[in-house]
Design a protein around this motif. Structure first.
Motif, PDB file in Angstrom:
ATOM      1  N   LEU A   1     -13.146  -0.336  -3.013  1.00 31.46           N
ATOM      2  CA  LEU A   1     -11.798  -0.934  -3.071  1.00 31.46           C
ATOM      3  C   LEU A   1     -11.426  -1.195  -4.535  1.00 31.46           C
ATOM      4  O   LEU A   1     -12.160  -1.879  -5.252  1.00 31.46           O
ATOM      5  CB  LEU A   1     -11.768  -2.253  -2.288  1.00 31.46           C
ATOM      6  CG  LEU A   1     -10.365  -2.862  -2.137  1.00 31.46           C
ATOM      7  CD1 LEU A   1      -9.518  -2.037  -1.159  1.00 31.46           C
ATOM      8  CD2 LEU A   1     -10.442  -4.310  -1.673  1.00 31.46           C
ATOM      9  N   PRO A   2     -10.296  -0.632  -5.009  1.00 29.20           N
ATOM     10  CA  PRO A   2      -9.927  -0.824  -6.422  1.00 29.20           C
ATOM     11  C   PRO A   2      -9.664  -2.292  -6.755  1.00 29.20           C
ATOM     12  O   PRO A   2      -9.248  -3.067  -5.890  1.00 29.20           O
ATOM     13  CB  PRO A   2      -8.635   0.002  -6.566  1.00 29.20           C
ATOM     14  CG  PRO A   2      -8.611   0.909  -5.397  1.00 29.20           C
ATOM     15  CD  PRO A   2      -9.355   0.227  -4.293  1.00 29.20           C
TER      16      PRO A   2
ATOM     17  N   VAL B   1      -1.209   1.191  -8.137  1.00 24.34           N
ATOM     18  CA  VAL B   1      -2.607   0.749  -8.106  1.00 24.34           C
ATOM     19  C   VAL B   1      -3.326   1.552  -9.176  1.00 24.34           C
ATOM     20  O   VAL B   1      -3.796   2.670  -8.942  1.00 24.34           O
ATOM     21  CB  VAL B   1      -3.229   0.982  -6.707  1.00 24.34           C
ATOM     22  CG1 VAL B   1      -4.669   0.505  -6.697  1.00 24.34           C
ATOM     23  CG2 VAL B   1      -2.424   0.253  -5.644  1.00 24.34           C
TER      24      VAL B   1
ATOM     25  N   PHE C   1      -5.618   5.699   2.303  1.00 24.67           N
ATOM     26  CA  PHE C   1      -6.631   4.871   2.964  1.00 24.67           C
ATOM     27  C   PHE C   1      -6.022   3.866   3.943  1.00 24.67           C
ATOM     28  O   PHE C   1      -6.744   3.113   4.584  1.00 24.67           O
ATOM     29  CB  PHE C   1      -7.485   4.128   1.920  1.00 24.67           C
ATOM     30  CG  PHE C   1      -8.302   5.053   1.069  1.00 24.67           C
ATOM     31  CD1 PHE C   1      -9.375   5.740   1.606  1.00 24.67           C
ATOM     32  CD2 PHE C   1      -7.978   5.263  -0.264  1.00 24.67           C
ATOM     33  CE1 PHE C   1     -10.127   6.612   0.828  1.00 24.67           C
ATOM     34  CE2 PHE C   1      -8.713   6.126  -1.051  1.00 24.67           C
ATOM     35  CZ  PHE C   1      -9.791   6.813  -0.505  1.00 24.67           C
ATOM     36  N   LEU C   2      -4.690   3.824   4.004  1.00 25.06           N
ATOM     37  CA  LEU C   2      -4.042   2.893   4.945  1.00 25.06           C
ATOM     38  C   LEU C   2      -4.046   3.531   6.336  1.00 25.06           C
ATOM     39  O   LEU C   2      -3.458   4.601   6.546  1.00 25.06           O
ATOM     40  CB  LEU C   2      -2.601   2.604   4.496  1.00 25.06           C
ATOM     41  CG  LEU C   2      -1.857   1.536   5.287  1.00 25.06           C
ATOM     42  CD1 LEU C   2      -2.487   0.155   5.060  1.00 25.06           C
ATOM     43  CD2 LEU C   2      -0.381   1.489   4.877  1.00 25.06           C
TER      44      LEU C   2
ATOM     45  N   CYS D   1      -0.586   4.891   0.799  1.00 29.02           N
ATOM     46  CA  CYS D   1      -1.954   5.141   0.353  1.00 29.02           C
ATOM     47  C   CYS D   1      -2.699   5.884   1.477  1.00 29.02           C
ATOM     48  O   CYS D   1      -2.610   5.491   2.646  1.00 29.02           O
ATOM     49  CB  CYS D   1      -2.636   3.809   0.062  1.00 29.02           C
ATOM     50  SG  CYS D   1      -4.379   4.020  -0.328  1.00 29.02           S
TER      51      CYS D   1
ATOM     52  N   CYS E   1       0.842  -1.196   0.000  1.00 26.50           N
ATOM     53  CA  CYS E   1       0.000   0.000   0.000  1.00 26.50           C
ATOM     54  C   CYS E   1       0.879   1.249   0.000  1.00 26.50           C
ATOM     55  O   CYS E   1       0.435   2.328   0.382  1.00 26.50           O
ATOM     56  CB  CYS E   1      -0.912   0.004   1.217  1.00 26.50           C
ATOM     57  SG  CYS E   1      -1.859  -1.522   1.357  1.00 26.50           S
TER      58      CYS E   1
ATOM     59  N   CYS F   1      -6.286  -3.830  -5.778  1.00 21.32           N
ATOM     60  CA  CYS F   1      -6.141  -4.197  -4.359  1.00 21.32           C
ATOM     61  C   CYS F   1      -6.919  -5.481  -4.062  1.00 21.32           C
ATOM     62  O   CYS F   1      -6.515  -6.282  -3.218  1.00 21.32           O
ATOM     63  CB  CYS F   1      -6.658  -3.086  -3.457  1.00 21.32           C
ATOM     64  SG  CYS F   1      -5.854  -1.516  -3.765  1.00 21.32           S
TER      65      CYS F   1
ATOM     66  N   LEU G   1      -3.825   5.340  -7.523  1.00 22.64           N
ATOM     67  CA  LEU G   1      -3.895   5.813  -6.139  1.00 22.64           C
ATOM     68  C   LEU G   1      -2.614   6.581  -5.806  1.00 22.64           C
ATOM     69  O   LEU G   1      -1.515   6.119  -6.144  1.00 22.64           O
ATOM     70  CB  LEU G   1      -3.987   4.617  -5.200  1.00 22.64           C
ATOM     71  CG  LEU G   1      -5.367   4.192  -4.751  1.00 22.64           C
ATOM     72  CD1 LEU G   1      -5.272   2.925  -3.915  1.00 22.64           C
ATOM     73  CD2 LEU G   1      -6.036   5.292  -3.947  1.00 22.64           C
TER      74      LEU G   1
ATOM     75  N   CYS H   1      -6.737  -1.346   5.835  1.00 21.98           N
ATOM     76  CA  CYS H   1      -7.282  -0.516   4.763  1.00 21.98           C
ATOM     77  C   CYS H   1      -8.680  -0.029   5.153  1.00 21.98           C
ATOM     78  O   CYS H   1      -9.547  -0.839   5.494  1.00 21.98           O
ATOM     79  CB  CYS H   1      -7.351  -1.363   3.498  1.00 21.98           C
ATOM     80  SG  CYS H   1      -8.282  -0.587   2.195  1.00 21.98           S
TER      81      CYS H   1
ATOM     82  N   ILE I   1     -10.997   1.076   3.345  1.00 21.75           N
ATOM     83  CA  ILE I   1     -12.099   0.775   2.414  1.00 21.75           C
ATOM     84  C   ILE I   1     -12.134  -0.714   2.038  1.00 21.75           C
ATOM     85  O   ILE I   1     -12.811  -1.095   1.092  1.00 21.75           O
ATOM     86  CB  ILE I   1     -12.011   1.654   1.145  1.00 21.75           C
ATOM     87  CG1 ILE I   1     -10.632   1.525   0.499  1.00 21.75           C
ATOM     88  CG2 ILE I   1     -12.347   3.091   1.452  1.00 21.75           C
ATOM     89  CD1 ILE I   1     -10.543   2.242  -0.844  1.00 21.75           C
TER      90      ILE I   1
HETATM   91  S1  SF4 Z   1      -6.938   1.093  -1.086  1.00 18.12           S
HETATM   92 FE1  SF4 Z   1      -6.506  -0.159   0.703  1.00 18.12          FE
HETATM   93  S2  SF4 Z   1      -5.568  -2.051  -0.085  1.00 18.12           S
HETATM   94 FE2  SF4 Z   1      -5.507  -0.503  -1.725  1.00 18.12          FE
HETATM   95  S3  SF4 Z   1      -3.487   0.449  -1.523  1.00 18.12           S
HETATM   96 FE3  SF4 Z   1      -4.926   1.688  -0.324  1.00 18.12          FE
HETATM   97  S4  SF4 Z   1      -4.823   0.891   1.750  1.00 18.12           S
HETATM   98 FE4  SF4 Z   1      -3.893  -0.634   0.394  1.00 18.12          FE
END
Ligand code: SF4
Ligand code: SF4
Length: 466
Positions: free
Chosen positions: A200-201, A137, A185-186, A183, A131, A204, A177, A192, A194
């Protein structure tokens, strides 16, 4: 003055505006944006045209009226930005890439069975390396919309988790991302925010699994880019079929190998026979990674009427330097791998291993190498190379580095580095028909002799050449 648009720059149209071209320099990490006509003029410096010649043709190149007087200052600006170079010597130019042995489809079949190696296991330990920077991503438009919709409530008003990144020469840039250094979102708990949601992409969702289709079945394997997933620590993949199917369904693309397989420059075999040879060789993978590789080579050789051009193997140190000499300075991962240096993200990897409680796996490097060989061959990732011969040699180089790593976690880090290198079109080109060791990769017999020489220098246990 003879100038050349730098061949290592990666340029492509903006994801949603063809009139803007984005240019990425891996050397400095800088992005540039040019109007499309400016890019066409700049990239027309091919090492043979003078500034005057380009200025005279500027309107034709740009497809619009351009004042030839304006070309001089424009070129000066490109030079100042470092986008133009003096021509390189022809012998050091990077070779052309002959492409992988698969085509990529977007339709994911729902009725084709998934095949996994019976001994492969997988468990995510939330180490979170994947991440952070270094892992792309990529996102399609729907994913960009979803992420921008959820971002304010998770990250705060105005936060944009999206950036644009290059994909390859001439290819449209992709949305991705913004994960440098991590990231958004981490969470602090390395989880994560999401995960499990529709936002969630797909990358991922699928990571770290790799899927390759033969048309009859889809081979699923864990990539060794993943810090913890490729250690066989979790349940067998064969016990995780529902999760694998949902990962496959979430994939946006699927590589499908052709009906016949190019073995080397002279021979082909039917792909079912090649696939059986590759997977069959991994049945006794625990014996030794070298044995698995040689067994695959011999199984393929048994099925062909071969042309052996008789190339003699190079000394192990010489083969690394012959290839490394032609590496593009900007192919950072390949350059590190061939020079047998540490992973550029070594600190982050070791940190992740510590965090996931995997920093002292107390495991000899040859076991890491054996898993890498097993998953690369039975997961059919070898089809990323233009011939099996080139793919076998690439694995041989990787095994030399992983088996000679002094201890864990260095072997883990080397396997991750090599998994990246094995993904690189740059390494594929270097081992291809225009590369510096084309005489060896031209015949699978020559590759076998080279692998034997590597194995003698880098045995399964013990340190090889310095
Ligand atoms: S969206 Fe979630 S799984 Fe994907 S890179 Fe970000 S933190 Fe990691
Ligand atoms: S590196 Fe692999 S196993 Fe580890 S957290 Fe990321 S996806 Fe999960």
């Amino acid at each position: 003055v003879i100038l050349r648009w730098r061949r290592d720059l990666i340029a492509g149209p903006h994801p949603d505006d063809d009139r803007r071209v984005l240019v990425f320099c891996e050397r400095t990490g800088e992005h540039f944006e040019l109007p499309d006509y400016g890019y066409r003029i700049g990239s027309s410096f091919d090492g043979s045209r003078t500034v005057e010649e380009v200025a005279a043709r500027a309107s034709e190149l740009a497809g619009r009226d351009v004042d030839p007087e304006a070309v001089g200052p424009f070129v000066a600006r490109l030079l100042e930005l470092g986008l133009l170079d003096e021509d390189r010597s022809p012998s050091l130019r990077p070779p052309a890439d002959a492409g992988p042995q698969w085509s990529v489809v977007q339709e994911i079949p729902s009725d084709v069975p998934i095949w996994v190696h019976p001994d492969a296991g997988y468990e995510c330990r939330c180490a979170g390396t994947c991440c952070s920077a270094g892992y792309v991503v990529s996102l399609d438009e729907r994913e960009v919309e979803c992420l921008r919709a959820v971002a304010p409530s998770i990250l705060g008003p105005g936060a944009d988790p999206i950036c644009v990144l290059p994909r390859g020469q001439g290819a449209r840039w992709t949305y991705a991302l913004a994960n440098d250094p991590e990231c958004p979102f981490l969470g602090k708990d390395r989880r994560c925010a999401i995960h499990g949601s529709d936002a969630l992409p797909s990358t991922c969702r699928v990571y770290p699994l790799a899927f390759v289709s033969t048309g009859r079945r889809v081979h699923a394997s864990v990539t060794h880019r993943c810090v913890c997933g490729a250690l066989d620590r979790g349940p067998r993949l064969s016990a995780q079929m529902a999760s694998l199917r949902s990962k496959l369904d979430a994939s946006r693309f699927l590589p499908v190998i052709a009906r016949s397989t190019r073995v080397d420059a002279y021979t082909r075999i039917g792909s079912p026979a090649a696939v059986d040879a590759l997977t069959g060789a991994t049945a006794d993978w625990r014996d030794s990674a070298w044995e698995t590789l040689l067994c695959a080579i011999r199984a393929v050789r048994d099925q062909i009427v071969e042309v052996d051009v008789g190339a003699e193997p190079l000394a192990p140190a010489a083969i690394f330097s012959a290839i490394a000499e032609r590496v593009h300075g900007e192919e950072l991962t390949v350059a590190h791998a061939l020079a047998r240096r540490s992973h550029p993200n070594r600190a982050a990897i070791l940190d992740s291993l510590r965090r996931a409680d995997l920093s002292r796996p107390n495991e000899p490097p040859h076991e890491e190498a054996a898993r890498l060989a097993r998953d690369y061959l039975s997961g059919l990732r070898i089809y990323r190379f233009s011939t099996l011969a080139a793919g076998f040699l690439a694995l041989g180089l990787a095994l030399a580095c992983v088996t000679s790593a002094p201890e864990q976690p260095t072997a883990r880090e080397q396997a991750m580095l090599w998994e990246d290198a094995l993904l690189s079109p740059g390494l594929r080109a270097l081992l291809g028909p225009e590369g510096p060791i084309a005489a060896i990769t031209a015949s699978v017999a020559g590759v076998e002799r080279q692998i034997e020489a590597l194995r003698a220098a880098f045995p399964d246990s013990g340190i090889g050449l310095p």
